[in-house]
Design a protein around this motif. Structure first.
Motif, PDB file in Angstrom:
ATOM      1  N   ASP A 161       0.846  -1.187   0.000  1.00  0.00           N
ATOM      2  CA  ASP A 161       0.000   0.000   0.000  1.00  0.00           C
ATOM      3  C   ASP A 161       0.894   1.255   0.000  1.00  0.00           C
ATOM      4  OD1 ASP A 161      -2.540   1.281   0.243  1.00  0.00           O
ATOM      5  OD2 ASP A 161      -2.144   1.595   2.360  1.00  0.00           O
ATOM      6  N   GLY A 162       2.170   1.035   0.368  1.00  0.00           N
ATOM      7  CA  GLY A 162       3.090   2.166   0.451  1.00  0.00           C
ATOM      8  C   GLY A 162       2.680   3.157   1.524  1.00  0.00           C
ATOM      9  N   LYS A 163       2.135   2.617   2.612  1.00  0.00           N
ATOM     10  CA  LYS A 163       1.772   3.505   3.731  1.00  0.00           C
ATOM     11  C   LYS A 163       3.058   3.992   4.379  1.00  0.00           C
ATOM     12  CE  LYS A 163      -0.905   0.331   5.594  1.00  0.00           C
ATOM     13  NZ  LYS A 163      -1.440  -0.355   4.440  1.00  0.00           N
ATOM     14  N   LEU A 164       3.134   5.287   4.629  1.00  0.00           N
ATOM     15  CA  LEU A 164       4.335   5.812   5.276  1.00  0.00           C
ATOM     16  C   LEU A 164       4.051   6.185   6.723  1.00  0.00           C
ATOM     17  CD1 LEU A 164       5.783   7.985   2.365  1.00  0.00           C
ATOM     18  CD2 LEU A 164       6.289   5.619   2.945  1.00  0.00           C
ATOM     19  N   THR A 165       2.952   5.670   7.246  1.00  0.00           N
ATOM     20  CA  THR A 165       2.626   5.981   8.644  1.00  0.00           C
ATOM     21  C   THR A 165       3.526   5.169   9.571  1.00  0.00           C
ATOM     22  OG1 THR A 165       0.832   4.449   8.260  1.00  0.00           O
ATOM     23  CG2 THR A 165       0.227   6.722   8.592  1.00  0.00           C
ATOM     24  N   THR A 166       3.839   5.746  10.706  1.00  0.00           N
ATOM     25  CA  THR A 166       4.665   5.051  11.684  1.00  0.00           C
ATOM     26  C   THR A 166       4.364   5.645  13.047  1.00  0.00           C
ATOM     27  OG1 THR A 166       6.909   4.575  12.392  1.00  0.00           O
ATOM     28  CG2 THR A 166       6.596   6.653  11.245  1.00  0.00           C
ATOM     29  N   ARG A 167       4.649   4.866  14.076  1.00  0.00           N
ATOM     30  CA  ARG A 167       4.441   5.413  15.418  1.00  0.00           C
ATOM     31  C   ARG A 167       5.759   5.808  16.067  1.00  0.00           C
ATOM     32  NH1 ARG A 167       0.582   0.784  17.533  1.00  0.00           N
ATOM     33  NH2 ARG A 167       1.569  -0.209  15.788  1.00  0.00           N
ATOM     34  N   ILE A 168       6.876   5.735  15.298  1.00  0.00           N
ATOM     35  CA  ILE A 168       8.169   5.939  15.961  1.00  0.00           C
ATOM     36  C   ILE A 168       8.449   7.405  16.298  1.00  0.00           C
ATOM     37  CG2 ILE A 168       9.267   3.838  15.090  1.00  0.00           C
ATOM     38  CD1 ILE A 168      10.722   5.572  13.029  1.00  0.00           C
ATOM     39  N   GLY A 169       7.785   8.337  15.632  1.00  0.00           N
ATOM     40  CA  GLY A 169       7.934   9.763  15.976  1.00  0.00           C
ATOM     41  C   GLY A 169       9.373  10.252  15.929  1.00  0.00           C
ATOM     42  N   ASP A 170      10.184   9.730  15.038  1.00  0.00           N
ATOM     43  CA  ASP A 170      11.597  10.120  14.956  1.00  0.00           C
ATOM     44  C   ASP A 170      11.731  11.304  14.000  1.00  0.00           C
ATOM     45  OD1 ASP A 170      14.410  10.027  13.938  1.00  0.00           O
ATOM     46  OD2 ASP A 170      14.496   8.300  15.276  1.00  0.00           O
ATOM     47  N   GLU A 171      12.610  12.223  14.332  1.00  0.00           N
ATOM     48  CA  GLU A 171      12.780  13.402  13.446  1.00  0.00           C
ATOM     49  C   GLU A 171      13.282  12.991  12.064  1.00  0.00           C
ATOM     50  OE1 GLU A 171      15.972  15.933  14.489  1.00  0.00           O
ATOM     51  OE2 GLU A 171      17.331  14.228  14.676  1.00  0.00           O
ATOM     52  N   LEU A 172      13.922  11.807  11.974  1.00  0.00           N
ATOM     53  CA  LEU A 172      14.440  11.376  10.675  1.00  0.00           C
ATOM     54  C   LEU A 172      13.326  11.045   9.681  1.00  0.00           C
ATOM     55  CD1 LEU A 172      17.404   9.090  11.801  1.00  0.00           C
ATOM     56  CD2 LEU A 172      17.495  11.433  10.967  1.00  0.00           C
ATOM     57  N   CYS A 173      12.094  10.860  10.191  1.00  0.00           N
ATOM     58  CA  CYS A 173      10.965  10.585   9.282  1.00  0.00           C
ATOM     59  C   CYS A 173      10.840  11.726   8.266  1.00  0.00           C
ATOM     60  CB  CYS A 173       9.648  10.463  10.045  1.00  0.00           C
ATOM     61  SG  CYS A 173       9.592   9.063  11.162  1.00  0.00           S
ATOM     62  N   GLY A 174      11.097  12.952   8.729  1.00  0.00           N
ATOM     63  CA  GLY A 174      10.987  14.116   7.846  1.00  0.00           C
ATOM     64  C   GLY A 174      11.983  14.017   6.697  1.00  0.00           C
ATOM     65  N   PHE A 175      13.175  13.510   6.995  1.00  0.00           N
ATOM     66  CA  PHE A 175      14.196  13.364   5.949  1.00  0.00           C
ATOM     67  C   PHE A 175      13.742  12.324   4.923  1.00  0.00           C
ATOM     68  CE2 PHE A 175      17.970  11.353   4.159  1.00  0.00           C
ATOM     69  CZ  PHE A 175      18.689  12.461   3.719  1.00  0.00           C
ATOM     70  N   VAL A 176      13.173  11.212   5.417  1.00  0.00           N
ATOM     71  CA  VAL A 176      12.694  10.151   4.505  1.00  0.00           C
ATOM     72  C   VAL A 176      11.622  10.733   3.576  1.00  0.00           C
ATOM     73  CG1 VAL A 176      11.541   7.906   4.363  1.00  0.00           C
ATOM     74  CG2 VAL A 176      13.242   8.321   6.155  1.00  0.00           C
ATOM     75  N   THR A 177      10.709  11.504   4.148  1.00  0.00           N
ATOM     76  CA  THR A 177       9.655  12.118   3.333  1.00  0.00           C
ATOM     77  C   THR A 177      10.263  13.038   2.278  1.00  0.00           C
ATOM     78  OG1 THR A 177       8.158  12.003   5.199  1.00  0.00           O
ATOM     79  CG2 THR A 177       7.528  13.502   3.442  1.00  0.00           C
ATOM     80  N   GLU A 178      11.250  13.828   2.703  1.00  0.00           N
ATOM     81  CA  GLU A 178      11.880  14.754   1.733  1.00  0.00           C
ATOM     82  C   GLU A 178      12.524  13.985   0.578  1.00  0.00           C
ATOM     83  OE1 GLU A 178      14.513  17.364   4.028  1.00  0.00           O
ATOM     84  OE2 GLU A 178      12.780  17.730   5.330  1.00  0.00           O
ATOM     85  N   VAL A 179      13.187  12.865   0.902  1.00  0.00           N
ATOM     86  CA  VAL A 179      13.829  12.070  -0.154  1.00  0.00           C
ATOM     87  C   VAL A 179      12.749  11.486  -1.087  1.00  0.00           C
ATOM     88  CG1 VAL A 179      15.166   9.973  -0.628  1.00  0.00           C
ATOM     89  CG2 VAL A 179      15.891  11.535   1.191  1.00  0.00           C
ATOM     90  N   PHE A 180      11.679  10.988  -0.512  1.00  0.00           N
ATOM     91  CA  PHE A 180      10.589  10.457  -1.346  1.00  0.00           C
ATOM     92  C   PHE A 180      10.081  11.543  -2.302  1.00  0.00           C
ATOM     93  CE2 PHE A 180       8.894   6.207  -0.543  1.00  0.00           C
ATOM     94  CZ  PHE A 180       9.679   5.784   0.506  1.00  0.00           C
ATOM     95  N   LEU A 181       9.948  12.766  -1.782  1.00  0.00           N
ATOM     96  CA  LEU A 181       9.449  13.861  -2.626  1.00  0.00           C
ATOM     97  C   LEU A 181      10.453  14.212  -3.721  1.00  0.00           C
ATOM     98  CD1 LEU A 181       7.898  16.113   0.160  1.00  0.00           C
ATOM     99  CD2 LEU A 181       6.647  14.950  -1.675  1.00  0.00           C
ATOM    100  N   GLN A 182      11.738  14.231  -3.345  1.00  0.00           N
ATOM    101  CA  GLN A 182      12.773  14.546  -4.358  1.00  0.00           C
ATOM    102  C   GLN A 182      12.757  13.522  -5.486  1.00  0.00           C
ATOM    103  OE1 GLN A 182      16.210  14.343  -1.866  1.00  0.00           O
ATOM    104  NE2 GLN A 182      15.696  16.236  -0.787  1.00  0.00           N
ATOM    105  N   HIS A 183      12.289  12.299  -5.175  1.00  0.00           N
ATOM    106  CA  HIS A 183      12.340  11.224  -6.171  1.00  0.00           C
ATOM    107  C   HIS A 183      10.966  10.902  -6.755  1.00  0.00           C
ATOM    108  CE1 HIS A 183      16.617  10.276  -6.036  1.00  0.00           C
ATOM    109  NE2 HIS A 183      16.549  10.702  -4.789  1.00  0.00           N
ATOM    110  N   GLY A 184      10.036  11.835  -6.658  1.00  0.00           N
ATOM    111  CA  GLY A 184       8.808  11.708  -7.429  1.00  0.00           C
ATOM    112  C   GLY A 184       7.576  11.209  -6.692  1.00  0.00           C
ATOM    113  N   ALA A 185       7.619  11.098  -5.374  1.00  0.00           N
ATOM    114  CA  ALA A 185       6.401  10.704  -4.646  1.00  0.00           C
ATOM    115  C   ALA A 185       5.394  11.851  -4.724  1.00  0.00           C
ATOM    116  CB  ALA A 185       6.731  10.385  -3.198  1.00  0.00           C
ATOM    117  N   PRO A 186       4.100  11.559  -4.615  1.00  0.00           N
ATOM    118  CA  PRO A 186       3.113  12.633  -4.711  1.00  0.00           C
ATOM    119  C   PRO A 186       3.303  13.697  -3.632  1.00  0.00           C
ATOM    120  CG  PRO A 186       2.090  10.544  -4.068  1.00  0.00           C
ATOM    121  CD  PRO A 186       3.511  10.242  -4.387  1.00  0.00           C
ATOM    122  N   ALA A 187       3.128  14.973  -4.007  1.00  0.00           N
ATOM    123  CA  ALA A 187       3.407  16.102  -3.098  1.00  0.00           C
ATOM    124  C   ALA A 187       2.642  15.999  -1.780  1.00  0.00           C
ATOM    125  CB  ALA A 187       3.043  17.403  -3.809  1.00  0.00           C
TER     126      ALA A 187
END
Ligand code: FAD
Length: 531
Positions: A163-189
């Motif tokens: 499903d490509g769910k990016l939800t997580t309960r870990i609440g880590d600040e690095l999640c923001g970096f993962v999202t940014e990389v996904f966006l840089q590589h074409g994930a929906p805005a």
């Protein structure tokens, strides 16, 4: 990004009203907003007339001004950008670091290493994505399984057909970096502002290959169809690795093989490393009509065009165990997820549009070390036994057909399957079978108790037409490879257990974050190898 929560509006209101109210509450002049988006939308049907409850994400033209609005209302929160700067260490690595496994954990570890100049070598037992997709489609059409190219193995790892769910309960600040990389590589805005972001298997595939190409462009080397088969060590320190493609000298290995690499876990144990048994879960996939789930979740508002596809997450304690739903895929399909010959395993995926008729979710019961006398080999043998039983039960429907029955039938132990409005989506076909007989009796009874409790939470969950297809055994890793606070193996210096397989993640986002954590440790400790 500024989040404005708890904006309550009548069903007749649309996004423009929600945006206006958000700006008003946060006291943001319209002219300062660069973008407004719906982060979350739910229905509150508790008090008379149902209300739509929005969380609105506002991005300012000048992001530096965002903190000024933090105190405008208790409904306003600021989500900052992630700073991932790491200073390269001083001790030079004799050879390039190796990343084993190209799932989310390995992919993000390799990306960060590549961006910091380490030119990692990446090993992946399966093929590149195009070839992997062909192998998965071939399996789906013919029942011929490639043990190295399937839903679990190959470029992108286990979550690629998901499903490509990016939800997580870990609440880590690095999640923001993962999202940014996904966006840089074409994930929906929209993944930047949605509270429950999902990419869908269709879009996720392009994102994964694009990230891999960045790694290669930065000097990283990706070896597909190459499996790690052993270690070379001296005085408790890693000096090299054996692979199906030859040997590599190696002093830093990111070990990110996922939860299905049972042969690799066996190799670790045979080489004297101690694996711990960790909790995991087993059960089946439940399928309902998506529209029926939404009626129960959204009440009178069901069908409202503004509302997202309804999702649910349920859990129920039954004695010492927990029965919970997992990896719910709205408008998705159940997929044949075996990686071993003669085994049937279910899982779920969906496309970005989530526009299928059925909702599916795993319904599973927890098992743990105490069920296997703490022996990881017994835990893995248990998973295998269930998968082989599921294969045998589905066999008369063709290779890798799955056993299935109606929820009511399971509750009554009848083994019946009557297909009505809910048509099973499992791609290799289903066969009526008594799912309870495939599981240990105590676990089957616990699942029954859990399902009965779910009916009180979602009306119609046990409706006669609802279907269970099984068995679901790969919910998470049954083992953990212990690591020190330095994230290095407690037993072999230079080995960095990482991601879901090593027992440190459970999902795409948390695995990616764990990959970043491990890469950061290697970067902070070593300088890149010469050349
Ligand atoms: P993996 O993704 O399993 O990657 C490990 C990689 O290592 C694999 O590519 C494998 O081929 C490779 N490998 C194994 N052994 C070796 C070896 N010896 N040598 C070299 N390479 C090796 N999670 C979510 O958060 N959202 C979802 O929507 C979701 N849906 C899912 C749907 C499906 C069908 C499946 C199967 C899983 C889903 N998951 C989902 C779970 C998620 O995919 C995993 O949690 C995540 O992929 C774990 O990442 P990882 O990198 O630790 O391991």
């Amino acid at each position: 990004m500024i989040l404005v929560r708890d904006i309550r509006l009548p069903l007749s209101a649309g996004e423009p009203q929600a945006f206006e109210k958000a700006l008003h509450l946060a006291r943001i002049p319209r002219s300062k907003a660069a973008h407004l988006g719906v982060a979350r939308l739910s229905v509150d049907a508790r008090h008379g007339q149902p209300k739509l409850v929005y969380t609105i994400a506002v991005t300012l033209k000048d992001e530096g001004e965002e903190s000024a609005y933090a105190g405008a209302s208790p409904c306003v929160a600021i989500r900052g950008k992630t700073d991932l700067s790491v200073q390269n260490g001083t001790q030079r690595l004799p050879h390039r670091p190796v990343v084993c496994g190209l799932g989310p954990a390995g992919l993000f570890a390799a990306l960060l290493l590549a961006r910091q100049g380490y030119k990692p070598i990446v090993l992946e037992r399966g093929p590149a994505l195009d070839e992997r997709v062909k192998a998965v489609e071939h399996f789906s059409a013919t029942g011929e399984l490639d043990p190295n190219a399937n839903i679990q193995f190959g470029e992108g790892g286990a979550g690629t057909f998901s499903d490509g769910k990016l939800t997580t309960r870990i609440g880590d600040e690095l999640c923001g970096f993962v999202t940014e990389v996904f966006l840089q590589h074409g994930a929906p805005a929209e993944i930047a502002w949605k509270q429950k972001p999902h990419v869908g298997t269709d879009l996720l595939r392009g994102v994964i290959t694009s990230i891999r190409r960045e790694i290669e462009a930065l000097g990283g080397e990706v070896h597909f169809n190459t499996a790690l088969t052993g270690f070379e060590q001296k005085n408790g320190r890693l000096t090299g690795i054996f692979t199906t493609g030859g040997t590599f000298p190696c002093e830093a290995l990111v070990f990110a093989v996922g939860h299905s690499a049972r042969d690799t876990f066996g190799m670790l144990m045979d080489s004297g490393l101690v694996l711990e048994c960790k909790p995991f879960s087993v059960g089946f996939r439940a399928e309902h009509l998506q529209s029926e789930i939404e009626k129960s979740l959204y009440h009178e508002a069901a069908g409202h065009p503004a509302l997202p596809r309804g999702e649910y997450q349920l859990s129920q304690h039954v004695g010492d165990r927990c029965v919970y739903t997992f990896c719910m895929c709205p408008g998705g399909q159940v997929v044949a997820s075996a990686s071993e010959t003669g085994h049937v395993v279910t899982n779920g995926m969906s496309y970005h549009a989530r526009d299928g008729k059925n909702a599916n979710a795993a319904v599973v019961v927890s098992v743990g070390a105490e069920d296997f006398a703490g022996d990881p080999r017994r835990a893995i043998a248990f998973q295998r036994e269930l998968e082989a039983k599921a294969y045998a039960a589905g066999r008369r429907g063709g290779a890798y057909a799955a056993p299935a029955e109606n929820v009511q039938s399971f509750l009554e132990g009848k083994g019946q399957l009557n297909i009505g409005r809910v048509e099973p989506t499992y791609d290799r076909g289903v066969v009526a079978a008594d799912l309870g007989a495939l599981l240990p009796g105590e676990l089957a009874d616990t699942l029954r108790a859990g399902l009965r409790a779910y009916e009180r939470k979602i009306a119609g969950y046990t409706a006669p037409e609802a279907i269970l297809t099984g068995l679901e055994t790969r919910t998470s890793s049954p083992v953990r490879l212990k690591r020190e606070e330095t994230l290095e193996s407690a037993q072999l210096a230079g080995l960095y257990p990482c991601g879901e397989g090593a027992g440190y993640a459970g999902g795409i986002m948390s695995a990616a974050v764990d990959g970043l954590r491990v890469a950061r440790v290697i970067i902070g400790r070593y300088a890149p190898a010469e050349g």
